[in-house]
Motif scaffolding. Structure first.
Motif, PDB file in Angstrom:
ATOM      1  N   UNK A  27       0.827  -1.210   0.000  1.00  0.00           N
ATOM      2  CA  UNK A  27       0.000   0.000   0.000  1.00  0.00           C
ATOM      3  C   UNK A  27       0.861   1.259   0.000  1.00  0.00           C
ATOM      4  N   UNK A  28       1.890   1.266   0.882  1.00  0.00           N
ATOM      5  CA  UNK A  28       2.696   2.471   1.084  1.00  0.00           C
ATOM      6  C   UNK A  28       3.563   2.771  -0.134  1.00  0.00           C
ATOM      7  N   UNK A  29       4.200   1.727  -0.709  1.00  0.00           N
ATOM      8  CA  UNK A  29       5.109   1.970  -1.833  1.00  0.00           C
ATOM      9  C   UNK A  29       4.438   2.642  -3.016  1.00  0.00           C
ATOM     10  N   UNK A  30       3.244   2.168  -3.456  1.00  0.00           N
ATOM     11  CA  UNK A  30       2.565   2.881  -4.544  1.00  0.00           C
ATOM     12  C   UNK A  30       2.206   4.315  -4.172  1.00  0.00           C
ATOM     13  N   UNK A  31       1.799   4.522  -2.888  1.00  0.00           N
ATOM     14  CA  UNK A  31       1.468   5.885  -2.468  1.00  0.00           C
ATOM     15  C   UNK A  31       2.701   6.780  -2.516  1.00  0.00           C
ATOM     16  N   UNK A  32       3.825   6.265  -2.020  1.00  0.00           N
ATOM     17  CA  UNK A  32       5.065   7.048  -2.051  1.00  0.00           C
ATOM     18  C   UNK A  32       5.498   7.307  -3.487  1.00  0.00           C
ATOM     19  N   UNK A  33       5.356   6.283  -4.332  1.00  0.00           N
ATOM     20  CA  UNK A  33       5.736   6.442  -5.734  1.00  0.00           C
ATOM     21  C   UNK A  33       4.852   7.468  -6.424  1.00  0.00           C
ATOM     22  N   UNK A  34       3.550   7.476  -6.067  1.00  0.00           N
ATOM     23  CA  UNK A  34       2.638   8.463  -6.644  1.00  0.00           C
ATOM     24  C   UNK A  34       3.040   9.875  -6.243  1.00  0.00           C
ATOM     25  N   UNK A  35       3.426  10.040  -4.967  1.00  0.00           N
ATOM     26  CA  UNK A  35       3.856  11.366  -4.517  1.00  0.00           C
ATOM     27  C   UNK A  35       5.105  11.827  -5.262  1.00  0.00           C
ATOM     28  N   UNK A  36       6.020  10.896  -5.515  1.00  0.00           N
ATOM     29  CA  UNK A  36       7.231  11.239  -6.275  1.00  0.00           C
ATOM     30  C   UNK A  36       6.868  11.632  -7.701  1.00  0.00           C
ATOM     31  N   UNK A  37       5.936  10.886  -8.305  1.00  0.00           N
ATOM     32  CA  UNK A  37       5.510  11.208  -9.671  1.00  0.00           C
ATOM     33  C   UNK A  37       4.855  12.582  -9.732  1.00  0.00           C
ATOM     34  N   UNK A  38       4.011  12.893  -8.749  1.00  0.00           N
ATOM     35  CA  UNK A  38       3.367  14.209  -8.705  1.00  0.00           C
ATOM     36  C   UNK A  38       4.422  15.309  -8.577  1.00  0.00           C
ATOM     37  N   UNK A  39       5.408  15.086  -7.699  1.00  0.00           N
ATOM     38  CA  UNK A  39       6.492  16.067  -7.540  1.00  0.00           C
ATOM     39  C   UNK A  39       7.280  16.242  -8.833  1.00  0.00           C
ATOM     40  N   UNK A  40       7.535  15.132  -9.532  1.00  0.00           N
ATOM     41  CA  UNK A  40       8.262  15.214 -10.802  1.00  0.00           C
ATOM     42  C   UNK A  40       7.460  15.978 -11.850  1.00  0.00           C
ATOM     43  N   UNK A  41       6.144  15.751 -11.894  1.00  0.00           N
ATOM     44  CA  UNK A  41       5.304  16.461 -12.868  1.00  0.00           C
ATOM     45  C   UNK A  41       5.267  17.959 -12.561  1.00  0.00           C
TER      46      UNK A  41
END
Length: 434
Positions: A27-41
């Motif tokens: 659960x946490x890894x996809x959420x963390x990855x999503x936050x990184x993707x949002x920051x990158x965008x």
């Protein structure tokens, strides 16, 4: 051999803990990855809009230095937007099928190509070809396939309730980046000229910075995770430009957005800078400062849009904030002095962008998830096509002393017509969160 019950119980607890830990990581890894993707965008938005603003203040001045007339400058800027529209249409409507990350990297490569060619030659024919095939922003605003694909990815990573607010921040950071780029580009050219560098060479330095921005952009897109790709698996039998269920709504929005963009094309930032230069004789450094302030105010207005939309709705926010800004646009050429003209322009920018995050959010809200890249792309292309037709006409106006203020009046009047038509057509179609 049977393990004693106390030890067996502890082993059972440890197994349960490991199972829970695996579940938590899932659960946490996809959420963390999503936050990184949002920051990158958000980071790619900042880099790209900084590069656009960096170039926009000096672009028309550079073209004048290489020998192009006002009419030729207007035509080249028009062809820039036409070429961008065609390439972006293919990229955005193919992104969900071929891959969003791949298409974003391709767009960055075209941005690099355009910058390198503009640096390398002053030949009008070669510049025109580069303008058609590459990605150059004459307005300082978003062009190319990037915005459409990034918005589709953000909408996928965010819940409905946060979409408009995040889009507002997304536009805010973009406006700040454009403002910083305009300030930096204008004053860099001014400083270089003050140290003895020719105007032409100082503008070429700015173009080098633009091309390097494309390199940084491509590297950042390569770092995005697969989470930004579309999650849709089943494809409807019949699609038009990547659209199926929402085709009629998107086409109607596209027609209206094209009208708005056609009006805005009369007053793209490069031509606004040129108008201030030939009307009041101000230098490129002051131009950079003016558009730094203008874009800062535009960014703040975009942020306020989310709060207003939460109270009165997306369509109402788009229309009721846009009409006053267009009235102010019409007033700019009627001002008798430079301070008054700057003041009215800045006042206009302070409310001019409230329709942008609301427009983007509304488009994402009223289409199916697997149509988002295509819907954003088609509406963006419609805007690009509309905007591409008017700079050439604006160049003709600017070349005629008696019509030098006409771009502002035509742009403001047409934008008010767009506002009225938009309200009449879509006031009854609400987004899911409304």
């Amino acid at each position: 051999m049977r393990v004693p019950s106390p030890i067996g119980a502890w082993l059972d607890v440890l197994k349960m803990d490991q199972t829970c830990l695996k579940g938590l990581r899932a659960v946490v890894n996809p959420l963390a990855r999503s936050q990184i993707d949002i920051a990158l965008l958000f980071a790619t938005r900042i880099m790209r809009l900084f590069a656009y603003g960096f170039l926009s203040v000096v672009l028309a001045l550079y073209l004048e230095q290489v020998g192009l007339s006002e009419q030729a400058i207007g035509v080249l800027l028009t062809l820039t937007l036409v070429g961008d529209a065609g390439i972006s249409l293919w990229i955005t409507t193919s992104a969900d099928r071929i891959g969003r990350r791949r298409m974003l990297v391709l767009g960055a490569a075209l941005m690099i190509l355009a910058g390198v060619v503009f640096i390398s030659t002053g030949n009008p024919l070669v510049l025109t070809i580069a303008a058609i095939l590459g990605v150059i922003s004459p307005s300082g605003n978003e062009i190319g396939p990037f915005l459409s694909i990034e918005q589709a990815a953000l909408s996928q990573l965010l819940p409905h309730q946060r979409r408009t607010q995040v889009f507002a921040w997304y536009n805010l950071v973009g406006s700040f980046a454009t403002a910083s780029g305009a300030l930096s580009g204008g004053w860099l050219a001014h400083t270089l000229q003050g140290s003895g560098v020719s105007p032409l060479e100082s503008y070429r330095v700015v173009l080098i910075g633009y091309a390097l921005g494309g390199v940084a952009l491509a590297c950042s897109f390569l770092c995005l995770s697969p989470s930004v790709e579309t999650t849709a698996h089943a494809s409807p039998a019949h699609r038009t430009l990547g659209l199926h269920r929402s085709r009629q709504v998107v086409m109607k929005l596209s027609a209206l957005f094209a009208l708005d963009a056609f009006a805005g094309g009369f007053v793209v930032q490069s031509l606004l800078a040129y108008w201030f230069h030939i009307t009041f004789g101000i230098d490129v450094g002051l131009l950079g400062s003016i558009f730094f302030g203008a874009n800062i105010l535009a960014g703040i207005s975009a942020l306020l849009a989310a709060r207003i939309a939460a109270r009165i709705g997306l369509i109402n926010t788009m229309v009721f904030t846009h009409i006053p800004s267009n009235v102010l646009l019409c007033l700019v050429p009627l001002m008798p002095t430079l301070p008054l003209a700057i003041g009215v322009l800045l006042l206009r920018f302070s409310i001019s962008q409230m329709d942008v995050p609301t427009r983007q959010s509304y488009t994402m809200a009223v289409v199916a998830p697997d149509e988002r890249s295509a819907a954003s792309g088609v509406t963006a292309i419609a805007r690009s096509v509309g905007a591409s037709l008017s700079p050439a006409l604006s160049g003709l106006f600017l070349a005629t002393p008696s019509l030098i203020g006409a771009p502002f009046l035509v742009a403001g009047g047409l934008k008010i017509v767009y506002d009225v038509l938009l309200y009449r057509s879509f006031r009854g179609l609400k987004s899911p969160e409304e």
